[in-house]
Design an enzyme around this catalytic site. Sequence first.
Site: not given
Length: 532
Positions: A292, A303, A317
Amino acid sequence: MKRRLFLALIMLFSLTSVQAQNSKNHLLEVAKNLEIFNALYKNLDMMYVDTLDANKVITTGIDAMLNSLDRYTEYYPEERQKELKQMLTGKYAGIGALIRYHQKRKQVVIDEPYEGTPAARAGLKKGDIVMQIDDTVMTDKNTSYVSSHLRGEAGTSFVLKVLRPTTGKTLKFKITRESINMPEIIWYGMLPQEVGYINLSTFTGEPSKQMRLAYIALKKQGAKKLILDLRGNGGGSLSECVDILSMWLPKDQKIVETKGKLKRANSEYKTRLEPIDTIMPIVVLVNRETASASEITSGALQDLKRGIIIGTRTYGKGLVQVPNVELPYNANLKLTTSRYFLPSGRGITMEEGIKPDVEVKPDTMANVTLYLDRLDSTEVAFGYVVDYIAKHPTIASATNFHLTDADYEEFKQRVMKAGFTYDQLSKKQFGELEKAMKFEGYYEEAQAELEALKAKIDHHNLSSDLDRHRNEIQQMLEQDIVSAYYYQGGQLQIGLRNDKTLQEAERILNTSGEYERILKSGYQPKQESGNQ
């Protein structure tokens, strides 16, 4: 031009008509099935051979329906509201201690009081046997029953009676329950060669404040590189995740986007604070239990080329829940409404998770260690730790504490005399191999080699296995002992001594050019195809 416009209008009208028809069909299907369900229950209630428990039967039906969706959409009837509140806040009212069922005594015992809690202040010790809570005898109860009586409303008091096996004395404690906040940061500190380390256990509560304090403290102590440990961190608040990332990323940087069926479920989250440091190298440690908000943190850093990820693939998740959709009669629904998408546009799925830039698989635990730690009916390891604590009022600091050769030999002799048994995996698999080779007709041809192999397996007896796996068994004992003096932070520090993932992170940070090379060659967002 008019012809094109006319055709476009026809297509739009057709599409709208199809959508309207689909919506109408959907509503009819919903109404039909609800009517069937209602009629079905009425007939069961009227004619079934036994009287139905409406709460039990309907709740079972609701749970089965939700289980067909995803694992996070969950129904909370009125009697589970305390559980929901604890999940949302990370808090519960109780004494602040881990309890366990003692297999040999068949009783519940105190396993670990948490630092700064009523249990620790009262003086409860590891191994104390829970005898009575107020007027209720607990000697024949399971952990769930005892736990439910230890917990209660904050501010309420009770009398706890325990038996301390190391002294044989029965002790009474009057304890007032408090709201227990599990620590967001288990431990932070300096490692060699100017490396700072922070272990963040949850994003529930207000961890961003603690993270800022810890990070600034490490910088003042000379940290020029950071290891952020998110292993086992199951997530929590998305806003806390964004505020933590604000420490290392420019203001107004997009972190994550949510997309769902309803317009209000679509949101974009950006950093909203000025960063503390946008340059310091960051390595994030992850594992299969990283989920999560932890995945958003590690995935966003990956990223945006602001950090590298080491460990194993994360949980996956990538679903967002509204945790408190109100239902009649004080019930609630925790409902999945949208999906997370990282800055690159990728989602976080069970099939994918966040893939580390550098994979490091943790060591597996030997069978003998596993049995000593969790499956031993003699509780010999637990008993040794309790006795060691009783004999040593103080010990060295967590970083310097070690059991001596004499200590380990004493433990080994206890195990040998305790009737401790465990399954040797190699012996079990060898037996299966023998059966298979006899069935297939190869046994006689390979009998000599098999007997030689069997002799080697049999030679690995309990004594030799305790010696062979001493390092991991001793670390297990040291962690249990240290937790009684230095709580979770000390236990963590012992565990970091032989941590392969941490060692790889340190190697990368301390090898010239290695971090930069991995950062540059790490995750690359997929290029969109199509006309430019």
